[in-house]
Structure formats: structure tokens, C-alpha cells
Design an enzyme around this catalytic site. Structure first.
Site, PDB file in Angstrom:
ATOM      1  CD  GLU A 227      -1.180  -0.021   3.727  1.00 13.57           C
ATOM      2  OE1 GLU A 227      -2.339  -0.394   3.535  1.00 13.57           O
ATOM      3  OE2 GLU A 227      -0.732   0.240   4.855  1.00 13.57           O
ATOM      4  CG  HIS A 265      -3.030   0.041   7.484  1.00 11.28           C
ATOM      5  ND1 HIS A 265      -2.823  -0.860   6.476  1.00 11.28           N
ATOM      6  CD2 HIS A 265      -3.949  -0.527   8.289  1.00 11.28           C
ATOM      7  CE1 HIS A 265      -3.585  -1.919   6.659  1.00 11.28           C
ATOM      8  NE2 HIS A 265      -4.275  -1.738   7.751  1.00 11.28           N
TER       9      HIS A 265
END
Length: 310
Positions: A227, A265
């Protein structure tokens, strides 16, 4: 075969008597995990009763398809290990107490510690990740779904009924994308699926998983999910170039993320051209990794590659 976790592992649950610990202990038992104890200093000497259904409970007596089991609770990880021969701990302890719990598991010299807890301060994570490295203990997490070797053992919160055993190895920063990839490739199945977590500091990296899958004879294709943010995927690409001979299929979450905004996150923040999905995609493709632009496209690339070499 599987990496990091097999049916021989004996698992204890730190925080088993809490609501999350109880819920996921039940799910792990139902999927065949050999859970031999829990840890809670305030409830040492008691036990917790579970009705086992689903896949069955793999215990010392063998695989029990259904029935009842009482899991003993110990005051410390060291006591649990001495009494049960535990090799693995999974941590469902609130963030404020997680560092102490993880340190205790590492000091007990377990082989694997899986930290599910999210919201752990980065300074605490730095301390216990370094301690695990110093002690030679494999640590997965924090803020991760855990690890599952389908049909053998499941440590964490990953649904066990969405895929079976097969020839794909999966390493992922994202829990939900782990589940989606497992489901979309359930017709092939997996050796092991490792959710490493998306925090800035984690115990097991993409590179650790790549090395293990490269050495595992039953893993034929590797799927790597990253990511935006940081440079973990770029470092993984460098490692793939020099050390990985098996096909690797990649996906990088966050192609549409706006610059400078934290997305999900704690580690997923982009600054300028550093850490963008496009930059990571280019780094991976440069070393021969096929990268999908969506999870479903990534699954199709993995399926086509697997079928091509089998």
C-alpha cells in the site's frame, strides 16, 4: 507444507478471557488450531469452556470434529509454555498493555508471536520488534490479521472458511485485501497467508515472507500486497531481483489517494513522489513482478500465472 505456522504448533492466547480474545479463540478452535492455553494473571488457575464446531479442534488427542474443550488459563506465558509446550502466542491485549504482553512472550522464547492489537504506540512497537530480533523470535504484526496455513492452523482473525490449501503464498499489509485475495483465489488455494500489518514498524516484512515462500517447495506463485506510504515495496522489489526465482504477482493499494493525506493504516501516507502507488508499481514491474491495478485484476494475474506453470 507451510511457512512459519503448521499443524504441529501449540498455541496460547494472551487476552483469551477478554471479549475479542474469546470470540477469536472460538473461531481459531473451529478452524483446527491447536490452542493449548490462555494467559491472564488475574484468572490464573481457571479454565474457559468452548463448544467446538466447524472444521474441528486439532488437539493432542487428534482432530476433534466437534465437541467440548476446556482451555486452561495461566498467569504468565512462561508458565503456559512449561505446562503445555506452547510454541506460538497470539496477542489480543489492549494497546496500553500490549508492549508488556509481547515482551513477556518474547522472553519466554516462543518460536512465533502474533500481535493482533491495533493502536499500539510506535515507540512500543519499536521496542518489542527489536527485542524479538535480538532474541531470534519470529514476530508478526502488530495491527495485523495474523497468519493462516489453510487446513493446518489459523492464528489471528482471518476467516478460515474462505479458502483451502494450495500452491499460492500470500503476504499482505492489508487485512481486508488479504481476505479478498484468499476468496478470489480459493479455487487454487494457499500454502500460507501472512498479514504483516500496515503500521510503520512491523516484526515480519515483505522480504521475510518472500524468503520463506522462495524456500518452501509447495509454494509455486507468490502474491504480494502493499500500500502507499514508506518504501517497503521498493525494498521488496530489490530483494526479488536478487533472490526470488518464483513468479511474484503484486498489488499496491492507494492509486487514487491524495498526496499528503493519511489513508487508513498509520504507515500509509504519501509525501511528494515518495511512497506513491505508481512509484511502487514501477519498482515492482522493473524486476519482473506483474502488478494489477485492482484486487480482482491481481487475482486474475495470479491465477493465469499459476495455471501456466502447473
Amino acid at each position: 507444507m507451510a511457512v512459519f505456522l503448521t499443524e504441529a504448533d501449540r498455541v496460547i492466547v494472551q487476552g483469551m478471557t477478554g471479549s475479542e480474545g474469546m470470540k477469536h479463540t472460538q473461531r481459531m478452535l473451529d478452524s483446527g488450531t491447536n490452542i493449548v492455553g490462555g494467559v491472564n494473571p488475574r484468572k490464573a488457575g481457571t479454565s474457559v469452556h468452548f463448544e467446538v464446531n466447524g472444521y474441528g479442534h486439532r488437539h493432542d488427542r487428534g482432530l476433534v470434529e466437534s465437541g467440548e474443550v476446556d482451555i486452561p488459563v495461566f498467569g504468565t506465558v512462561a508458565e503456559a509454555k512449561e505446562a503445555t509446550g506452547a510454541t506460538v502466542s497470539v496477542v489480543f491485549v489492549p494497546p496500553a498493555f500490549a508492549k508488556g504482553a509481547v515482551m513477556e512472550a518474547i522472553d519466554a522464547d516462543l518460536e512465533l508471536v502474533v500481535v493482533i492489537t491495533e493502536g499500539i504506540p510506535v515507540a512500543d512497537s519499536v521496542a518489542f520488534v527489536q527485542h524479538a530480533l535480538d532474541k531470534g523470535v519470529r514476530l508478526i504484526g502488530p495491527n495485523c490479521p495474523g497468519i493462516i496455513s489453510p487446513g493446518l492452523s489459523n492464528v489471528g482473525i482471518t476467516p478460515a472458511d474462505i479458502t483451502g490449501a494450495g500452491g499460492i503464498g500470500l503476504v499482505s499489509k492489508s487485512g481486508t485485501l488479504t481476505y479478498q485475495m484468499m476468496y478470489e483465489l480459493s479455487d487454487i488455494g494457499f500454502t500460507t497467508c501472512i498479514g504483516i500489518g500496515g503500521d510503520p514498524v512491523v516484526g515480519t516484512t515483505h522480504i521475510d515472507a518472500l524468503k520463506a515462500f522462495e524456500e518452501d517447495p509447495d509454494t509455486r506463485v507468490i502474491v504480494l500486497i502493499g500500500e502507499i506510504g514508506g518504501d517497503a515495496e521498493e525494498r521488496a522489489a530489490e530483494y526479488i531481483a536478487g533472490h526470488v526465482t518464483k513468479p511474484v504477482i503484486g498489488y499496491v493499494a492507494g492509486f487514487t489517494a491524495p498526496e499528503g493525506k493519511t489513508m487508513g493504516h498509520a504507515g500509509a501516507i504519501v509525501s511528494g513522489s515518495s511512497g506513491t502507488a505508481e512509484a511502487k508499481k514501477e519498482a515492482l514491474e522493473k524486476v519482473g513482478v506483474k502488478v494489477g491495478r485492482t484486487p480482482s485484476q491481481t487475482a486474475e494475474l495470479a491465477r493465469a500465472t499459476f495455471l501456466e506453470i502447473n
